[in-house]
Design a protein around this motif. Sequence first.
Motif, short mmCIF file in Angstrom:
data_model
loop_
_atom_site.label_atom_id
_atom_site.label_comp_id
_atom_site.label_asym_id
_atom_site.label_seq_id
_atom_site.Cartn_x
_atom_site.Cartn_y
_atom_site.Cartn_z
N SER A 253 -3.61 0.04 -4.15
CA SER A 253 -2.85 -0.93 -3.62
C SER A 253 -2.44 -2.13 -4.64
O SER A 253 -2.96 -1.99 -5.88
N CYS B 254 0.97 -1.19 -0.06
CA CYS B 254 0.06 -0.03 -0.06
C CYS B 254 0.74 1.34 0.06
O CYS B 254 1.76 1.31 0.91
N ILE C 94 -7.07 3.35 0.98
CA ILE C 94 -7.13 1.79 0.32
C ILE C 94 -8.55 1.66 0.32
O ILE C 94 -9.17 1.59 1.35
#
Length: 134
Positions: free
Chosen positions: A97, A26, A32
């Motif tokens: 991500s 990430c 995210i």
Amino acid sequence: HMSNKSLTTDMDDTFQLYDLKVEVVCPAGQRIMCGAKEGDYFTLEGEMLYLPPGQGISIYSLGAVLPLLAAKQRKAATNDWMSTDAEVACPDPNCPSRLRIIRTGLRTFRHGETTLVPLGPGTDGATSQSTHSS
């Protein structure tokens, strides 16, 4: 008369697959969207996928990476992109991500323990056993 046991011990029916670790990457400070967290992972040993206790994975992220895993378990030609590319983007276009596929070890399997289809002379995976009807 030769038993199946002596057939498999007389003939080397082994093959090797890489064990894989697939970990979440990430970018720092970015939102995210898929529920993943930095450091989340799963492992693949043969056909068995293992998640750490209490950790989940988005079915959409899993769906994006699954088609590549069987190929990543096998040796690829040096110039094949499978031998160099190791990150898969999250399928959500708004999520930054990625899933990184890492080869962690080599495991040996026996053909006779993974399928009931026998090995034969010149077996290369191409058979005349087709289920396609024309």
